[in-house]
Scaffold this active site. Structure first.
Site, PDB file in Angstrom:
ATOM      1  N   ASP A  13       0.554  -0.845  -0.224  1.00 15.15           N
ATOM      2  CA  ASP A  13      -0.232   0.247   0.106  1.00 15.15           C
ATOM      3  C   ASP A  13       1.293   1.513  -0.276  1.00 15.15           C
ATOM      4  OD1 ASP A  13      -2.288   1.104   0.001  1.00 15.15           O
ATOM      5  OD2 ASP A  13      -3.149   0.544   1.922  1.00 15.15           O
ATOM      6  N   ASP A  51     -10.028   3.630  -3.387  1.00 10.72           N
ATOM      7  CA  ASP A  51     -10.558   2.397  -3.324  1.00 10.72           C
ATOM      8  C   ASP A  51     -11.560   1.966  -3.489  1.00 10.72           C
ATOM      9  OD1 ASP A  51      -8.541   1.154  -1.768  1.00 10.72           O
ATOM     10  OD2 ASP A  51      -8.886   1.606   0.683  1.00 10.72           O
TER      11      ASP A  51
END
Length: 688
Positions: free
Chosen positions: A156, A212
């Site tokens: 991430d 996301d």
């Protein structure tokens, strides 16, 4: 000594600065994969509410529901699996109460069921949930993951301290490669800093192109729209990732989930389920277990899926299949049922008297003379496999043909029609002026406005297409920005850099031997289509006799590292090059070499033509790069180029090789030593 290319340390005001050139889609992933990963990830449904019992139960559910037989193999733990501190040796630790048995024991459990375990970290000082990050701990963390026998890392982007993306992701990619274990590298930097460019270079097998996803129809639409224009950057070893699936989480209807699953499959996106696999409805299972749709996702037919028609609120998406057909999605964004129609020509399959269609959600089969049409429910899709089943049309006559003069199978254009032998003008047909790119005029060609496509029939008989491409002078606004792409039978062959109003023309030469159809596509540069007037100046086809096209197999010697198939020479290691790029044009196929090189291609008297675009690869910009290309056949010289440099641009090669036993492709030093002599036989192709 030849200078290294990819990592140059410059001293600026006494500070060491890592310089990483912007690459095209490129080189060796940490783990080579040939299809998008399939499996499950914990985040969408569970967030931080995870423990080792959930992971074990999910692995069991994958097997119990026969999802593993369909390809769902990865069980991926997202954020919140770790303790809040590292151990005394600086190593990551699993959370003591949620994962008391440890990650290695969990990996053993997953592996015993024939599955793979994925794990999560962040390229920052902390993860998105504030737990220890891997920034500046890459080596110890990669070695820890390897010791635990982890199979995939999702990496991430939280708490990244503003450090360059490519630098941070390169550090982990290098550490994973050195760890001694094959760990698939999934880059998750939310689409920032163009990961489709740097991601492959740093070892990624997949790279997030968006923020996301959420379990809403609006989120699916937003993420889907962000994929448009990224299709040139997916490869059969590296995939654009629009984030995980939400199917079965309850926020959308079954129709919407079916559309979501279908489109992600068509995009060759990773199919990572995000729901609770322990308690699934029959409806959810029917979506995620559709073997026909999964087969589309796992098949690399030459390009990822892409949008080919946009009617406003209804769309047509397509991807080529390795059997020569195509997968087609008719997509309805509206709140009412709509009939959506396209044609075999528009999806890259023109030139046949008949077609076989199979609906991948109903199983119904049908035949057509070319129309592909369905009544599509609101927020829904109809998905088909389409294959030619009739007799082919006659091939074009031998000779050189102006694209502006020949018959077109189909065309589409954003603003007004695509124009023959004139610029796009405004909306009315025939209202454009002379085709003009940065002061250079063209009597023949095609005037377009992005998004645009012109479909041509080649009948496997036309080995070379060429055009000068750019923004037409009828617009000067800086907002004008386009990319030109050439597809053969729906497969991407070559693409231009982004072209703007101030740019001169780019010479686009593409080997097209053996292809049945050609698509000339202009897209916007992912910044809206305003002012995007685009010209294919002097667009011509060279046609001979029909044949079968192929990329040549070769063997021989190379001046630095191995000669590379379908990538540039790179550095010394095999497979470390980038996209073959000469004269500003990216080519999906080709041979990357370094002088002095001498390659043999066996023909055995079976081929008629050899074509290529020979030039200095864009991975070097030094003026000292200078080579001479020579093609020999059975001891006779067929072609010798002048000295070729980055500034001179590439040379087009189109040779009659009828009856020849073997070719030699020779790259020689241009008279000033071999430093930087990275030389490509771009788009090298045989017509046999």
């Amino acid at each position: 000594m030849r200078k290294p290319l990819f990592f140059t340390v410059a001293m600026i005001l006494g500070v060491a600065v890592l310089v990483i050139p912007t690459p095209s889609v490129a080189a060796t992933p940490v783990v080579p994969i040939t299809a998008p990963p399939m499996g499950w990830n914990s985040w969408n449904r569970f967030g931080c509410d995870i423990d080792e019992s959930l992971i074990r139960q999910t692995a069991d559910a994958i097997v119990a529901n026969n999802l593993d037989d369909l390809g769902y193999r990865y069980v991926n733990i997202d954020d919140c699996w770790m303790a809040s501190t590292r151990d005394a040796q600086g190593r990551l630790q699993p959370h003591p109460t949620r994962f008391p048995s440890g990650i290695k024991a969990l990996a053993d459990y997953v592996h015993a069921r024939g599955l793979k375990l994925g794990i999560y970290e962040s390229a920052g000082t902390a993860t998105c949930q504030g737990l220890p990050g891997s920034l500046d701990h890459e080596v110890v963390d990669a070695n820890t993951f390897a010791a635990w026998e982890v199979d995939l890392l999702k990496y991430d982007n939280c708490n990244n301290q503003g450090r360059p993306d490519a630098q941070r992701y390169q550090a982990m990619g290098d550490a994973l490669k050195a760890s001694g274990r094959a760990i698939v590298y999934s880059i998750c930097n939310w689409g920032l800093a163009e990961p489709w460019l740097f991601g492959p270079r740093v070892g990624g097998s997949l790279w997030r192109t968006t923020g996301d996803i959420t379990d809403t129809w609006g989120s699916v639409l937003s993420l889907l729209d962000q994929q448009v224009g990224l299709e040139p950057f997916a490869r059969n070893t590296g995939f654009n990732d629009p984030d995980m699936l939400e199917v079965g989480n309850g926020g959308m209807t079954a129709t919407e989930y079916t559309a979501h699953f279908s489109l992600w499959a068509l995009l060759n996106a990773p199919l990572l389920l995000g729901n609770d696999l322990r308690t699934m409805s029959a409806q959810t299972l029917s979506i995620i277990r559709n073997a026909d749709v999964i087969a589309v996702n796992q098949d690399w037919g030459g390009s990822q899926g892409r949008k080919v028609r946009d009617f406003g609120e209804t769309e047509v998406w397509v991807k080529p299949m390795s059997d020569g057909g195509a997968a087609v999605v008719l997509f309805n964004r509206t709140a009412a049922t709509a009939t959506i129609t396209t044609s075999a020509a528009e999806v890259g399959l023109g030139g046949s008297t008949a077609y076989a269609l199979r609906n991948l959600w109903t199983g119904a089969t049908s035949t057509s003379t070319g129309a592909i049409s369905a009544s599509v429910p609101a927020h829904g899709v109809a998905m088909f496999r389409v294959n030619r089943s009739g007799s082919p049309a006659a091939a074009p006559a031998a000779g050189t043909h102006q694209v502006g003069d020949v018959a077109w199978l189909a065309s589409s254009n954003f603003w007004g029609p695509a124009e023959r032998n004139r610029a796009n003008g405004e909306q009315a047909a025939g209202d454009g002026g002379t085709l003009t790119i940065n002061g250079t005029t063209y009597a023949k060609g095609v005037g377009a406005h992005a998004d645009s496509a012109v479909h041509l029939y080649l009948g496997r008989a036309c080995p070379l297409f060429s055009a000068s491409v750019g923004v037409d002078d009828e617009v000067s606004n800086a907002a004008a920005s386009v990319r030109f792409q050439v597809y053969g039978d729906g497969r991407l062959l070559a693409y231009s850099p982004v072209k703007r109003a101030a740019d001169g023309p780019t010479q686009l030469r593409v080997a097209t031997g053996g292809y049945t159809t050609l698509e000339l596509r202009v897209t916007d540069a992912r910044d809206s289509a305003n002012y995007d007037h685009a010209d294919w100046g002097g667009a011509t086809l060279t046609c001979t006799a029909p044949g079968t096209g192929s990329s040549p197999a070769f063997s021989g010697t190379n001046g630095w590292g191995p000669a590379e198939r379908d990538q540039s020479n790179g550095e010394q290691a095999a497979g470390d090059g980038g996209v073959v790029t000469v004269g500003g044009v990216g080519y999906v196929r080709g041979i990357g070499t370094h002088a002095p090189g001498d390659l043999t291609v066996n023909l055995n008297g079976a081929c008629e033509r050899f074509t290529a675009v020979a030039g200095i690869d864009a991975e070097v910009s030094s003026a000292t790069a200078r080579v001479v290309f020579t093609v020999l056949a059975d001891g006779s010289t067929l072609f010798t180029s002048p000295a070729v440099t980055a500034a001179s641009g590439p040379v087009a090669i189109d040779l009659d090789v009828t009856g020849r036993g073997a070719l030699r492709l020779v790259v020689g030093d241009g008279g000033n030593g071999i430093d930087y002599d990275h030389a490509d036989w771009a788009d090298a192709r045989l017509l046999c």
